[in-house]
Every structure is written in C-alpha cells, then in structure tokens.
Design a protein around this motif. Structure first.
Motif, PDB file in Angstrom:
ATOM      1  N   UNK A  26       0.914  -1.005   0.141  1.00 34.71           N
ATOM      2  CA  UNK A  26       0.038  -0.090  -0.055  1.00 34.71           C
ATOM      3  C   UNK A  26       1.083   1.346   0.023  1.00 34.71           C
ATOM      4  N   UNK A  27       0.392   2.289  -0.488  1.00 31.64           N
ATOM      5  CA  UNK A  27       1.323   3.629  -0.550  1.00 31.64           C
ATOM      6  C   UNK A  27       1.579   3.967   1.113  1.00 31.64           C
ATOM      7  N   UNK A  28       0.850   3.708   2.011  1.00 31.91           N
ATOM      8  CA  UNK A  28       1.303   3.639   3.408  1.00 31.91           C
ATOM      9  C   UNK A  28       2.157   2.918   3.750  1.00 31.91           C
ATOM     10  N   UNK A  29       2.111   1.700   3.316  1.00 32.22           N
ATOM     11  CA  UNK A  29       3.327   0.619   3.658  1.00 32.22           C
ATOM     12  C   UNK A  29       4.687   1.058   3.334  1.00 32.22           C
ATOM     13  N   UNK A  30       4.605   1.446   2.085  1.00 34.39           N
ATOM     14  CA  UNK A  30       5.984   1.980   1.563  1.00 34.39           C
ATOM     15  C   UNK A  30       6.274   3.349   2.012  1.00 34.39           C
ATOM     16  N   UNK A 103     -15.575  -6.556  -5.966  1.00 33.78           N
ATOM     17  CA  UNK A 103     -14.652  -7.873  -5.950  1.00 33.78           C
ATOM     18  C   UNK A 103     -13.505  -7.479  -4.997  1.00 33.78           C
ATOM     19  N   UNK A 104     -12.944  -8.598  -4.505  1.00 27.74           N
ATOM     20  CA  UNK A 104     -11.893  -8.581  -3.597  1.00 27.74           C
ATOM     21  C   UNK A 104     -10.572  -8.515  -4.474  1.00 27.74           C
ATOM     22  N   UNK A 105      -9.961  -7.398  -4.315  1.00 31.72           N
ATOM     23  CA  UNK A 105      -8.633  -7.282  -4.610  1.00 31.72           C
ATOM     24  C   UNK A 105      -7.455  -6.764  -3.659  1.00 31.72           C
ATOM     25  N   UNK A 106      -6.393  -6.428  -3.815  1.00 30.64           N
ATOM     26  CA  UNK A 106      -5.432  -5.954  -3.041  1.00 30.64           C
ATOM     27  C   UNK A 106      -6.008  -4.844  -2.397  1.00 30.64           C
ATOM     28  N   UNK A 107      -5.739  -4.770  -1.042  1.00 25.76           N
ATOM     29  CA  UNK A 107      -6.061  -3.503  -0.252  1.00 25.76           C
ATOM     30  C   UNK A 107      -7.469  -3.453   0.251  1.00 25.76           C
ATOM     31  N   UNK A 124      -6.310  -7.298   3.197  1.00 29.46           N
ATOM     32  CA  UNK A 124      -5.455  -7.856   2.209  1.00 29.46           C
ATOM     33  C   UNK A 124      -4.145  -6.810   1.896  1.00 29.46           C
ATOM     34  N   UNK A 125      -3.239  -6.979   2.235  1.00 30.58           N
ATOM     35  CA  UNK A 125      -2.026  -6.077   2.153  1.00 30.58           C
ATOM     36  C   UNK A 125      -0.639  -6.662   1.530  1.00 30.58           C
ATOM     37  N   UNK A 126       0.366  -6.393   1.512  1.00 35.98           N
ATOM     38  CA  UNK A 126       1.661  -6.938   0.913  1.00 35.98           C
ATOM     39  C   UNK A 126       2.156  -7.577   2.078  1.00 35.98           C
ATOM     40  N   UNK A 127       3.353  -8.104   1.772  1.00 40.32           N
ATOM     41  CA  UNK A 127       3.865  -9.329   2.775  1.00 40.32           C
ATOM     42  C   UNK A 127       4.707  -8.517   3.514  1.00 40.32           C
ATOM     43  N   UNK A 128       4.998  -7.243   3.142  1.00 47.51           N
ATOM     44  CA  UNK A 128       5.951  -6.510   4.029  1.00 47.51           C
ATOM     45  C   UNK A 128       5.093  -5.702   5.217  1.00 47.51           C
ATOM     46  N   UNK A 134      -4.069  -6.194  13.516  1.00 47.86           N
ATOM     47  CA  UNK A 134      -4.995  -5.502  12.906  1.00 47.86           C
ATOM     48  C   UNK A 134      -5.746  -6.413  12.019  1.00 47.86           C
ATOM     49  N   UNK A 135      -5.220  -7.745  12.038  1.00 52.42           N
ATOM     50  CA  UNK A 135      -5.899  -8.687  10.887  1.00 52.42           C
ATOM     51  C   UNK A 135      -5.617  -8.428   9.632  1.00 52.42           C
ATOM     52  N   UNK A 136      -4.293  -7.803   9.440  1.00 51.24           N
ATOM     53  CA  UNK A 136      -3.823  -7.644   8.096  1.00 51.24           C
ATOM     54  C   UNK A 136      -3.106  -8.988   7.595  1.00 51.24           C
ATOM     55  N   UNK A 137      -3.569  -9.496   6.563  1.00 49.76           N
ATOM     56  CA  UNK A 137      -2.893 -10.603   6.003  1.00 49.76           C
ATOM     57  C   UNK A 137      -2.189 -10.368   4.572  1.00 49.76           C
TER      58      UNK A 137
END
Length: 180
Positions: A26-30, A103-107, A124-128, A134-137
C-alpha cells in the motif's frame, strides 16, 4: 583414489530458496518502510556505532559482553538496511479503489462468516505489511489467495492445518484513505 564427502555432509547447510513474495504494497506501507530505512541509517545505526566504539575502548574484547552485544546489534541493523534497500526498489505501490469495488482485490478489507456464524475481518496487504493485531494478511497467504476475485455472498474454501474451512464473504470495503 579420492573419496568424496557423503551427500548428507554437503546438504547439511543447503536450504531451498524462499518463494519470492509479491512486490505489492500500500502507499502507506511504502512510506512506513522508507521511514524505517531512514531511521535505521540516521538514528539507530549511529547510536549503536557510538556504543560499540565506547565498548571497544574498554579493552579486552574477548570478555566484553557489551562489545559482543553491540556487534550483534549492528549486524542486525545492517542486515535490515540491506534488505530494505533492495526491497524498496522492487515494491509496487497500489493505491485507490479498483475498477470493480464489488470484488476482492489487493487492499480490500473483507468480512467473512464461518459455518458457525462467527465473523472475522481481514485486510489484504503486501507481505511487508502484515500485522496480526490488525488482522492484516499477506496477499501471498492461502486465505487471501482464496478470497481474491470473489464477490459479496460468494463462498470460498480455505485449506488450514485443521482442515478445510468454508467462508462466506459478507462485506468488502476499500479504505478511503491510507491512515494506516
């Protein structure tokens, strides 16, 4: 005649390569990963280097626990810096709502219902970015892979260590902003 060491000796330290994780973030994750790298370089590493130099100045390094600890700490920081420096270059930030938000997509934040009626919410987030609290997978996880592409009221089956779970999708949402 020359004898070769047994294969088990050669294979003892060999590990199969890890599967490559998805480059999505995600942009926040980066932003968070870049801030961590900057903090490691500008704050944490210089502090540890100073402490290491002070410990080294105390004399005999073979019996100096502080010196040994700081060397290990510096090695860990340097490994993380190397990892982040390489990883940030390959990451692909994904932002915004997809063209089909049904539909379910990334994010996506997905609410699922188990056969017993209990609900769980996952993002649904990136592996990093995974965060169990937070239940982020990760998008690479079996649960996320099962959910991707599904729609509201679809049922998906997920293989778990305790067996197959059947989950109904009861909610799909995309965050309006990356508050984290």
């Amino acid at each position: 005649m020359q004898s070769n060491p047994p294969e088990s000796h050669l294979m003892g330290r060999w590990r199969p390569p890890s599967p490559t994780s998805s480059p999505y973030v995600t942009t926040h994750g980066l932003k968070r990963l870049k801030a961590e790298l900057k903090d490691l370089w500008r704050v944490q590493r210089p502090e540890v280097v100073r402490a290491l130099a002070a410990a080294a100045a105390e004399g005999d390094r073979s019996e100096n626990a502080e010196y040994t600890y700081r060397k290990k700490q510096l090695g860990g920081i340097d490994r993380r810096i190397r990892y982040l420096s390489k990883r940030i270059d390959v990451l692909k930030p994904i932002e915004g709502t997809p063209s089909d938000p049904e539909k379910v997509f990334f994010g996506a934040t997905v609410t699922v219902e188990d056969a017993d009626g209990s609900e769980a919410i996952y993002r649904i987030v990136g592996p990093d970015e995974i965060d169990a609290a937070k239940s982020w997978i990760s998008i690479d996880s079996p649960l996320a892979r099962a959910l991707l592409g599904s729609r509201l009221d679809d049922e998906v089956s997920v293989e778990t260590p305790s067996g197959t779970r059947l989950l109904a999708i009861v909610g799909i949402d995309y965050p309006a902003s990356e508050a984290g």
